[in-house]
Design an enzyme around this catalytic site. Sequence first.
Site, PDB file in Angstrom:
ATOM      1  N   ARG A 112      -8.552  -0.813   4.459  1.00  0.00           N
ATOM      2  CA  ARG A 112      -7.679   0.231   3.907  1.00  0.00           C
ATOM      3  C   ARG A 112      -6.311  -0.340   3.540  1.00  0.00           C
ATOM      4  O   ARG A 112      -5.643   0.209   2.666  1.00  0.00           O
ATOM      5  CB  ARG A 112      -7.471   1.348   4.935  1.00  0.00           C
ATOM      6  N   ARG A 139      -4.485  10.490   4.519  1.00  0.00           N
ATOM      7  CA  ARG A 139      -3.418  11.486   4.583  1.00  0.00           C
ATOM      8  C   ARG A 139      -2.467  11.411   3.391  1.00  0.00           C
ATOM      9  O   ARG A 139      -1.913  12.419   2.973  1.00  0.00           O
ATOM     10  CB  ARG A 139      -2.602  11.281   5.857  1.00  0.00           C
ATOM     11  N   ILE A 154       7.476   7.069  17.254  1.00  0.00           N
ATOM     12  CA  ILE A 154       7.150   7.811  16.021  1.00  0.00           C
ATOM     13  C   ILE A 154       5.836   8.591  16.158  1.00  0.00           C
ATOM     14  O   ILE A 154       5.762   9.763  15.803  1.00  0.00           O
ATOM     15  CB  ILE A 154       7.055   6.848  14.803  1.00  0.00           C
ATOM     16  N   LYS A 213       0.835  -1.206   0.000  1.00  0.00           N
ATOM     17  CA  LYS A 213       0.000   0.000   0.000  1.00  0.00           C
ATOM     18  C   LYS A 213       0.867   1.254   0.000  1.00  0.00           C
ATOM     19  O   LYS A 213       0.657   2.166  -0.800  1.00  0.00           O
ATOM     20  CB  LYS A 213      -0.896  -0.011   1.250  1.00  0.00           C
ATOM     21  N   ASN A 214       1.833   1.308   0.907  1.00  0.00           N
ATOM     22  CA  ASN A 214       2.596   2.545   1.074  1.00  0.00           C
ATOM     23  C   ASN A 214       3.622   2.772  -0.035  1.00  0.00           C
ATOM     24  O   ASN A 214       4.270   3.818  -0.073  1.00  0.00           O
ATOM     25  CB  ASN A 214       3.262   2.593   2.450  1.00  0.00           C
ATOM     26  N   ASP A 250       4.718   0.548  12.113  1.00  0.00           N
ATOM     27  CA  ASP A 250       3.559  -0.153  11.539  1.00  0.00           C
ATOM     28  C   ASP A 250       3.477  -1.615  11.980  1.00  0.00           C
ATOM     29  O   ASP A 250       2.504  -2.305  11.646  1.00  0.00           O
ATOM     30  CB  ASP A 250       3.592  -0.073  10.003  1.00  0.00           C
ATOM     31  N   CYS A 270      -5.074  12.553  12.917  1.00  0.00           N
ATOM     32  CA  CYS A 270      -5.748  11.281  12.680  1.00  0.00           C
ATOM     33  C   CYS A 270      -5.630  10.469  13.959  1.00  0.00           C
ATOM     34  O   CYS A 270      -5.020  10.922  14.928  1.00  0.00           O
ATOM     35  CB  CYS A 270      -5.150  10.547  11.492  1.00  0.00           C
ATOM     36  N   ARG A 306       0.350  14.403  13.398  1.00  0.00           N
ATOM     37  CA  ARG A 306       0.925  14.227  12.063  1.00  0.00           C
ATOM     38  C   ARG A 306       0.943  15.501  11.211  1.00  0.00           C
ATOM     39  O   ARG A 306       0.257  15.591  10.181  1.00  0.00           O
ATOM     40  CB  ARG A 306       0.214  13.089  11.321  1.00  0.00           C
TER      41      ARG A 306
END
Length: 419
Positions: free
Chosen positions: A399, A93, A328, A22-23, A306, A117, A122
């Site tokens: 998502r 985002r 983070i 995804k990223n 993550d 979020c 962020r």
Amino acid sequence: MQQLEIDGGVRLEGRIDASGAKNAALPLIAAALLTEEPLRLSNVPRLQDVATMLKLLGGLGASVEDEGHGCVAVRAIDIPNQRAPYELVKTMRASFLVLGPLLARFGAAEVSLPGGCAIGARPVDQHLKGLEAMGAEIEVQEGYVTARCDGRLQGATVVFDMVTHTGTENLLMAATLADGTTVLENAAREPEVVDLADCLRAMGAKITGDGTATITIEGVPTLGGAAHRVIADRVEVGTYLVAAAATRGSVRIDGARPGTLEAVCAKLRETGATVEEGEDWISVDMPHRPAAVDIRTAPHPGFPTDMQAQFLALNAIAEGTARVTETIFENRFMHVQEINRLGAHIDFEGGNTAIVHGVEELHGAPLMATDLRASSSLVIAGLAATGTTLVDRIYHIDRGYERLEDKLRALGAIVRRLK
Ligand code: EPU
């Protein structure tokens, strides 16, 4: 609202394929804005966030063609409308990634501020600071960032105050079409940044140093089309590896990239699992109760934020006590109170460290998903628990996890989606 019902306590066993990341896919789709020629992407995961990004590009005026089998062709011949509206940016985002490419190619962009979020505030100040250093005039008004430049952006040296993943990607894309050389210092080293650089190079960009903290980009006047395969999703792969370890299972994932998962595999080995790797596969085998492992998140190549929630779920049923420290994002522990509902014993030390006292057994209960990775940790906890767990609001999972139930069922899990 859809829910996932899990009858837990089943050992996961078998083989599945990794999906595209995804990223990586999200910035790659945004990169299509840098050229009038088509960008053809393969191994694109079918996910809600990808659909949102494609909708955003379609709304801007790009043509988007779903060619099936994970292939998508995006062509941005002209972009008459350079405005990314609040309605789309607020849902994801990563939409903010259109700012750099739009500004670099068209000299103007208007993009809604993403806002906060569930996992933290962020901000995007580093993206804006970098573009300003490249000569952009930026105004923030009524929730929108309006950016302009006369002619091309100018190459510049940008030193990020902190490592920012999408900040690096936004600046990297913008710099490909700038006049002169841009140097990004304290840049993100994530594999998705390298994947983006690979694709940009295939489009004609001149980039060196990606994968290190200093990326150098020599701007070119135009970029062309390309065909690019999205890399495997290291977070998806890591999530299934942890699910296997938490259920004392034995799972192999094909199409994975072991080199992108070193911190995760090292931690799995510390839990007592046997982890084996080939060129494009990883397997995990956990014959006994896992040992608790301390986690401290850090930018790549450190332990990824993550994967924090998934390891917290694993620690919940491990032998011993673990400290899990999130460095983070300030609010990425929403899964803790939910996992405690299954009988876990997790408390806090200060705001960013969870102390996880492993228990022998978790027991099924109704749970509420709050964000993407938190949701996957609830699924792992539910798989490891005895009895039935109902995870509500699984749109968060959709998502970022492609065909989650199919993949879990292929490994023997008993899961149902309730509509
Ligand atoms: N930050 C600032 N100012 C900025 C940018 C970042 O203060 O201008 C701060 C953030 O608030 C955070 C830290 O810097 O505290 C790092 O944030 P980063 O910018 O790296 O995060 P991101 O780019 O918004 C991406 C991933 C996230 C992943 C993080 C960290 C995408 C689309 N998103 O977010 O993925 O957690 O990097 O690796 O690539 C997910 O997939 O579930 C997810 C949240």
